[in-house]
Structure formats: C-alpha cells, structure tokens
Write a protein that holds these residues in place. Structure first.
Motif, PDB file in Angstrom:
ATOM      1  N   ALA A  98     101.231  36.387  41.192  1.00  0.00           N
ATOM      2  CA  ALA A  98     101.211  35.217  41.572  1.00  0.00           C
ATOM      3  C   ALA A  98     100.699  34.361  40.003  1.00  0.00           C
ATOM      4  O   ALA A  98     100.161  34.913  39.272  1.00  0.00           O
ATOM      5  CB  ALA A  98      99.802  34.985  42.515  1.00  0.00           C
ATOM      6  N   ILE A  99     101.596  33.286  39.965  1.00  0.00           N
ATOM      7  CA  ILE A  99     101.515  32.395  38.850  1.00  0.00           C
ATOM      8  C   ILE A  99     100.945  30.984  39.259  1.00  0.00           C
ATOM      9  O   ILE A  99     101.857  30.258  39.901  1.00  0.00           O
ATOM     10  CB  ILE A  99     102.704  32.418  38.283  1.00  0.00           C
ATOM     11  N   PHE A 100      99.915  30.545  38.970  1.00  0.00           N
ATOM     12  CA  PHE A 100      99.101  29.476  39.232  1.00  0.00           C
ATOM     13  C   PHE A 100      99.562  28.406  38.048  1.00  0.00           C
ATOM     14  O   PHE A 100      99.445  28.775  36.946  1.00  0.00           O
ATOM     15  CB  PHE A 100      97.586  29.505  39.512  1.00  0.00           C
ATOM     16  N   HIS A 101      99.784  27.181  38.785  1.00  0.00           N
ATOM     17  CA  HIS A 101     100.309  26.228  37.692  1.00  0.00           C
ATOM     18  C   HIS A 101      98.865  25.335  37.335  1.00  0.00           C
ATOM     19  O   HIS A 101      98.358  24.846  38.421  1.00  0.00           O
ATOM     20  CB  HIS A 101     101.432  25.110  38.362  1.00  0.00           C
ATOM     21  N   MET A 102      98.628  25.218  36.188  1.00  0.00           N
ATOM     22  CA  MET A 102      97.208  24.684  35.875  1.00  0.00           C
ATOM     23  C   MET A 102      97.671  23.416  35.519  1.00  0.00           C
ATOM     24  O   MET A 102      98.409  22.551  36.018  1.00  0.00           O
ATOM     25  CB  MET A 102      96.467  25.534  34.656  1.00  0.00           C
ATOM     26  N   GLY A 103      96.939  22.609  34.183  1.00  0.00           N
ATOM     27  CA  GLY A 103      97.138  21.168  33.844  1.00  0.00           C
ATOM     28  C   GLY A 103      96.450  20.180  34.672  1.00  0.00           C
ATOM     29  O   GLY A 103      95.553  20.506  35.461  1.00  0.00           O
ATOM     30  N   GLY A 104      96.988  19.117  34.593  1.00  0.00           N
ATOM     31  CA  GLY A 104      96.338  17.859  35.263  1.00  0.00           C
ATOM     32  C   GLY A 104      94.858  17.719  35.090  1.00  0.00           C
ATOM     33  O   GLY A 104      94.474  17.740  33.641  1.00  0.00           O
ATOM     34  N   ALA A 105      93.960  17.503  35.777  1.00  0.00           N
ATOM     35  CA  ALA A 105      92.535  17.376  35.640  1.00  0.00           C
ATOM     36  C   ALA A 105      92.005  18.802  34.856  1.00  0.00           C
ATOM     37  O   ALA A 105      90.861  18.431  34.127  1.00  0.00           O
ATOM     38  CB  ALA A 105      91.772  17.184  36.897  1.00  0.00           C
ATOM     39  N   VAL A 106      92.448  19.710  35.208  1.00  0.00           N
ATOM     40  CA  VAL A 106      91.854  20.999  34.425  1.00  0.00           C
ATOM     41  C   VAL A 106      91.887  20.709  33.040  1.00  0.00           C
ATOM     42  O   VAL A 106      90.998  20.928  32.095  1.00  0.00           O
ATOM     43  CB  VAL A 106      92.692  22.131  34.906  1.00  0.00           C
ATOM     44  N   ALA A 107      93.236  20.457  32.498  1.00  0.00           N
ATOM     45  CA  ALA A 107      93.621  20.404  31.083  1.00  0.00           C
ATOM     46  C   ALA A 107      92.726  18.894  30.500  1.00  0.00           C
ATOM     47  O   ALA A 107      92.711  19.168  29.186  1.00  0.00           O
ATOM     48  CB  ALA A 107      95.002  20.222  30.889  1.00  0.00           C
ATOM     49  N   ARG A 108      92.624  17.846  31.265  1.00  0.00           N
ATOM     50  CA  ARG A 108      92.117  16.695  30.561  1.00  0.00           C
ATOM     51  C   ARG A 108      90.631  16.914  30.319  1.00  0.00           C
ATOM     52  O   ARG A 108      89.889  15.930  29.904  1.00  0.00           O
ATOM     53  CB  ARG A 108      92.356  15.474  31.760  1.00  0.00           C
ATOM     54  N   ALA A 109      89.910  17.676  31.127  1.00  0.00           N
ATOM     55  CA  ALA A 109      88.375  17.680  31.039  1.00  0.00           C
ATOM     56  C   ALA A 109      88.149  18.079  29.641  1.00  0.00           C
ATOM     57  O   ALA A 109      88.865  18.758  28.779  1.00  0.00           O
ATOM     58  CB  ALA A 109      87.777  18.722  32.148  1.00  0.00           C
ATOM     59  N   PRO A 110      86.934  17.449  29.032  1.00  0.00           N
ATOM     60  CA  PRO A 110      86.623  17.743  27.540  1.00  0.00           C
ATOM     61  C   PRO A 110      86.374  19.067  27.249  1.00  0.00           C
ATOM     62  O   PRO A 110      85.723  19.665  28.172  1.00  0.00           O
ATOM     63  CB  PRO A 110      85.506  16.880  27.457  1.00  0.00           C
ATOM     64  N   ARG A 111      87.022  19.735  26.348  1.00  0.00           N
ATOM     65  CA  ARG A 111      86.640  21.088  25.898  1.00  0.00           C
ATOM     66  C   ARG A 111      85.284  21.421  25.555  1.00  0.00           C
ATOM     67  O   ARG A 111      84.423  20.440  24.920  1.00  0.00           O
ATOM     68  CB  ARG A 111      87.348  21.301  24.525  1.00  0.00           C
ATOM     69  N   GLY A 112      84.740  22.485  26.041  1.00  0.00           N
ATOM     70  CA  GLY A 112      83.269  22.587  25.701  1.00  0.00           C
ATOM     71  C   GLY A 112      82.261  21.976  26.912  1.00  0.00           C
ATOM     72  O   GLY A 112      81.209  22.157  26.653  1.00  0.00           O
ATOM     73  N   ALA A 113      82.822  21.311  27.635  1.00  0.00           N
ATOM     74  CA  ALA A 113      82.159  20.671  28.791  1.00  0.00           C
ATOM     75  C   ALA A 113      81.456  21.690  29.447  1.00  0.00           C
ATOM     76  O   ALA A 113      80.387  21.353  30.192  1.00  0.00           O
ATOM     77  CB  ALA A 113      82.790  19.595  29.372  1.00  0.00           C
ATOM     78  N   ASP A 134      93.722  25.093  28.128  1.00  0.00           N
ATOM     79  CA  ASP A 134      94.963  24.723  27.234  1.00  0.00           C
ATOM     80  C   ASP A 134      96.316  25.331  27.894  1.00  0.00           C
ATOM     81  O   ASP A 134      97.430  25.334  27.173  1.00  0.00           O
ATOM     82  CB  ASP A 134      94.660  25.054  25.665  1.00  0.00           C
ATOM     83  N   VAL A 135      96.388  26.192  28.967  1.00  0.00           N
ATOM     84  CA  VAL A 135      97.349  26.937  29.171  1.00  0.00           C
ATOM     85  C   VAL A 135      97.695  26.348  30.552  1.00  0.00           C
ATOM     86  O   VAL A 135      97.295  26.021  31.253  1.00  0.00           O
ATOM     87  CB  VAL A 135      96.958  28.458  29.662  1.00  0.00           C
ATOM     88  N   ASP A 136      99.235  26.403  30.560  1.00  0.00           N
ATOM     89  CA  ASP A 136      99.794  25.966  31.659  1.00  0.00           C
ATOM     90  C   ASP A 136      99.793  26.842  33.060  1.00  0.00           C
ATOM     91  O   ASP A 136      99.898  26.182  34.276  1.00  0.00           O
ATOM     92  CB  ASP A 136     101.431  25.734  31.369  1.00  0.00           C
ATOM     93  N   HIS A 137      99.608  27.934  32.594  1.00  0.00           N
ATOM     94  CA  HIS A 137      99.510  28.746  33.884  1.00  0.00           C
ATOM     95  C   HIS A 137      98.575  29.953  33.481  1.00  0.00           C
ATOM     96  O   HIS A 137      98.212  30.728  32.837  1.00  0.00           O
ATOM     97  CB  HIS A 137     101.085  29.842  34.056  1.00  0.00           C
TER      98      HIS A 137
END
Ligand SMILES: Cc1cc2nc3c(=O)[nH]c(=O)nc-3n(C[C@H](O)[C@H](O)[C@H](O)COP(=O)(O)OP(=O)(O)OC[C@H]3O[C@@H](n4cnc5c(N)ncnc54)[C@H](O)[C@@H]3O)c2cc1C
Length: 465
Positions: free
Chosen positions: A350-365, A372-375
């Motif tokens: 199974a390969i989950f598509h990440m990104g969107g709100a997951v990628a926009r959250a501040p790093r380290g929060a 930073d990964v797409d999948h």
C-alpha cells in the motif's frame, strides 16, 4: 524480576486475567496471529485510576510492561512474555462535544468507535483506514488516513491527552500543560506514558462522500502509476488516495471471476461535497481500461470499514515500511517488478499519498518527522494460520526483497509501519536528528528508566530539567 505473589492489584477495579483464566487466550491474542506471547497477567483496566494502579503495581514488582490500545500493531508490542499487559480494550468510550467541535476518546477505542460517534454529528477527525485499528497506537505514531491532506494527521488534531506516567501519576498534556510531553506524544509513539484519553479536534465530513477503489490489471501497473503521478500533482487537499498492489480482494461487490486476480487499485475518498468528488475523480476513473470501478457516493462511516475484512484478526502478517520522496520512474519500475511476486494472494503493498495539510504543518511543531515525503509505503506479507511452514518463508522473503530493491529511493519510515525485526536503527530512521534528540530528552524527563520500552523505543537521553 520478582514474581507477583497475588493477582490482586491494589486499587484496581477492572478485570485481572492470568494463565488458566477462561479468557486468557483471547485476551493475549492480538490482530497479528503470528504473535504468540504469554504474559504473567493482563490488567484489563476500567478507567484511568486502574491504569495508574496497574503501572504502580508493575513498577513495585519490577514487572515487564506492555500497553495494549487496539492491539493492532504488526510488531505485537501490545503483549509481552512473562510481564503485565496494561490492557485498555475495555476503555472505548467516545464523547462528542459538537459545540466545541471535539471528541473525548478513551485510550482503548478503535477507529470504528470514533467514526460512529462523530458521524452522528456529521463530524470526523483523521483516523486509520481500517475501522478495527486502535486510536492509541495510530495517534501516538502520527496517524495517516483519508482526511489527512485536508485536516492534517491524527496527531495534528490532538488537543489534549490524559497520561499516566511511569511513576503512576496522572497528568494532562496540551499546548499549555506539559507542552514538552504534548509535543512528544504527537509522533513519538507509546514511549512517554499510558494515554488514558485523547481529545481531538473534529471537522465537518459527510455523512456521504465520493469514495471507493478503481482496479486495473497488474500488467497496466507502470502506465497507471505514471498517470497517477500526474493526477495527484493537481489533486485538491480534499482528495485522499492510496495505491494498493496485489490481488482484487474477494469482496461481495466484486464479480467472483475477478476475485484474487493480480491488480493495481487506486482507492480514494473525497472529503468534500459529493459532486466535487465525482469531478475530482473523473479523469482517474476514465484512465485506461479499469477491471472494476467501485467509486461512488457512500457513507463515510461505511467507507472507513470497507476493507476491514481484507485484513482480519488472526491471520499472520509481516511488514516492511518505507517513505518515498517521489514516485520517480525508477521507483515505478521497482514497484512494477516486485509488487506481484508474492506467493499468497492475500499479500499486498500500500502506498499512501501524503502532502496537503501534512506537508504544510510547521517542521518541528510535533514529533512526526515524515512531512517532506510524497508517499509512505507498507509492503505487507499475509498468510493464513497453519501456513507457517509453507507460505511464511516465501512471503517474508518477497517483502524483504521488494524493500531491498527500493533501498536507493527510501527516505525514512513511518514509525507505525515498523515490524518486530526492525531494530532501533530503523526507529532512528523515523526521525530527523533534532526530533530524535528532543524525543530522547522528553523520554529522560518522563521515563528515565525506560519502563515503557515494549514499543518502537526511544532511548532516554539527557534530561532537560
Ligand atoms: C490493518 C492495519 C491497517 C492500518 N492502517 C493504518 C492507517 O490507515 N493509518 C495509520 O496511521 N496507521 C495504520 N496502521 C498502523 C497503526 O498505526 C499501528 O498498527 C498502531 O500501532 C495501531 O495502534 P493500536 O493501538 O491498535 O495498536 P497496539 O498494538 O495496541 O499498540 C501499539 C503500541 O502503541 C502504544 N499504545 C497504544 N495505545 C496506547 C495508549 N493508549 N497509551 C500509550 N501507548 C499506547 C503501545 O506502545 C503499543 O505497544 C494500520 C495497521 C494495521 C494492522
């Protein structure tokens, strides 16, 4: 380690299950039937006070501790040999506050419990995509699911947790209370205490969504994946998709002559108006010559349990997990070459598509580090009880060979997809250096003796206080 001289836990009102108890074998069984461990006792807690009593009892007797949330982790860390299982399976209450837009969820609840109660108010939070998965483990490791691109990870939606610490104390962790602990709980796994309840933010979802899988023949895998790569590059946040490579499951809605036929599927869920979802999925459904197209309006709560029967309790499972930065041509080639090499028709990847709100959250929060990964991917070997001597070896070899072939393209791992043979170096791989350093610091503050080590373990570092 000294043995308990009594099964009576001072101050405990739940059920204590010991070897010989009529429920002992059921109580020690977890989702992965390949895990067969025999704890000395199982403390089935009725509430937070029981959890605290069980932790203190175990500490006083130097007993090995395992914590069971939903009992759904492939590595089997919810159960130990010879120690105590702090079993939260009787703590599944969910209470929705529709005015505040939050749900209070006990630490042993399953996602089906949460979806049922929150959907009664047409609300939801990001949860796992199988309804019999536990809220506890999913949330503490991060929590990926259909809604994450729109509403963030499960951990991003956590607003407060009630935690029983290694000392048996009860603390509340939130942005304002024990903020260091609150940070670590959102991605650091079960390392910091037993979470007796979670409070999550909720969002309007459904009750009807456009969702479902489209299957194409295995021979079309390269073309489908190349098309999919373009398709998701323009996908709105509302659209969550997961690729599934294996065979077509024998679902009642699928023609029998297609059951177990090797196939690639793109499963989807659009977290917005039904018509918008139909528009968003149109080009995907029109691509090539699908074997089966099950996309349509469906109740969100039904979609959440749609694949439950394809991964039932008691079958035997072995996983290899990895993140992938992008679906490059080279990755697609590896996937097409290995995906259908399993012996068992029940094995899949199974390969989950990440990104969107997951990628926009501040790093380290939060302590979740894979933003930073797409999948993120899981290669899942599956065989039936009784097939250990025949199917186990080729299945696990298939998963490992597939994983090894992806080595040049790997970029960390989702901690919740690690299996029992993934050692501490792979736990380390789930976090960047700074995140791991902070996790080790929080571990040293809240569990310096590493009482909670039956998990994907963070070693205590240098305490900050
Ligand atoms: C079929 C299947 C589908 C899955 N799908 C998804 C998915 O869609 N999204 C996703 O993110 N993950 C998914 N996962 C992975 C999942 O996140 C992990 O398996 C997770 O550990 C399950 O949590 P659990 O509480 O059921 O497991 P358990 O085995 O009970 O717990 C695993 C560990 O988590 C800790 N833990 C659990 N509850 C608590 C608690 N209340 N307090 C403190 N520590 C606790 C303990 O250390 C325990 O050893 C899936 C797993 C399976 C098997």
């Amino acid at each position: 380690m000294s043995a308990p001289t009594t099964t009576q836990i001072p101050g405990f009102r739940g059920e204590v299950i010991v070897p010989g108890h009529h429920d002992y074998d059921d109580a020690r069984a977890i989702w992965n039937g390949a895990v067969d461990r025999r704890p000395r006792l199982i403390a089935r807690c009725s509430g937070t006070a029981d959890v605290a009593a069980a932790v203190r009892f175990a500490r006083d007797r130097d007993l090995e501790i395992a914590v069971r949330g939903g009992g759904h982790n492939v590595a089997g860390t919810a159960v130990c040999d010879g120690g105590i299982v702090i079993d939260l399976s009787a703590m599944r209450a969910v209470s929705v506050d529709p005015v505040e837009g939050t749900a209070l969820v006990q630490g042993g609840a399953l996602w089906g419990d949460v979806d049922r109660e929150t959907q009664a108010y047409r609300l939801a939070t990001t949860g796992g995509i199988v309804s019999h998965t536990g809220v506890g483990g999913v949330s503490l490791g991060g929590g990926i699911g259909w809604l994450m691109r729109k509403h963030g990870l499960t951990a991003d939606n956590l607003v407060q947790a009630e935690v029983v610490t290694a000392e048996g104390d009860i603390v509340r962790a939130s942005a304002s209370d024990h903020p260091d602990l609150f940070w670590a709980l959102r991605g650091g796994g079960g390392n910091f205490g037993v979470v007796s309840s979670f409070r999550f933010a909720l969002h309007p979802v459904g009750p009807t969504v456009t969702a479902g899988p489209v299957f194409w023949a295995a021979e079309d895998t390269t073309d489908v994946l190349r098309f999919y790569r373009e398709f998701i590059s323009e996908a709105p946040d509302e659209l969550g998709t997961v690729i599934r490579l294996g065979t077509i499951p024998p679902l009642p809605v699928v023609d029998e002559d297609l059951h177990f036929r090797p196939a690639i599927a793109v499963a989807s869920c659009y977290a917005g108006p039904v018509d918008d979802g139909e528009r968003a999925l149109r080009t995907l459904r029109q691509f090539g010559a699908p074997l089966v197209d099950l996309v349509g309006p469906t109740l969100y709560v039904d979609h959440q349990r749609g694949i439950d029967d394809t991964v039932p309790h008691g079958w035997h499972y072995y996983w290899k997990g990895t993140n992938l930065t992008v679906l490059s041509d080279a990755v697609i080639d590896v996937v097409a070459e290995h995906a259908y090499g399993a012996t068992s028709p029940r094995s899949y990847a199974a390969i989950f598509h990440m990104g969107g709100a997951v990628a926009r959250a501040p790093r380290g929060a939060t302590a979740y580090a894979g933003r930073d990964v797409d999948h993120t991917m899981s290669i899942d070997a599956v065989w039936l009880p009784g097939q250990d001597d025949t199917v186990r070896a080729p299945e696990t070899a298939w998963a490992r060979a597939f994983f090894d072939a992806l080595q040049p393209h790997r970029a960390g791992v989702y901690v919740n997809f690690l299996d029992a043979d993934d050692d501490t170096s792979r736990v380390r791989e789930a976090y960047d250096d700074e995140t791991y350093r902070r996790l080790a610091e929080v571990k040293a503050n809240y569990d310096p003796e590493n009482v909670f080590h039956n998990n994907k373990n963070i070693q205590p570092g240098t305490p900050a206080r």
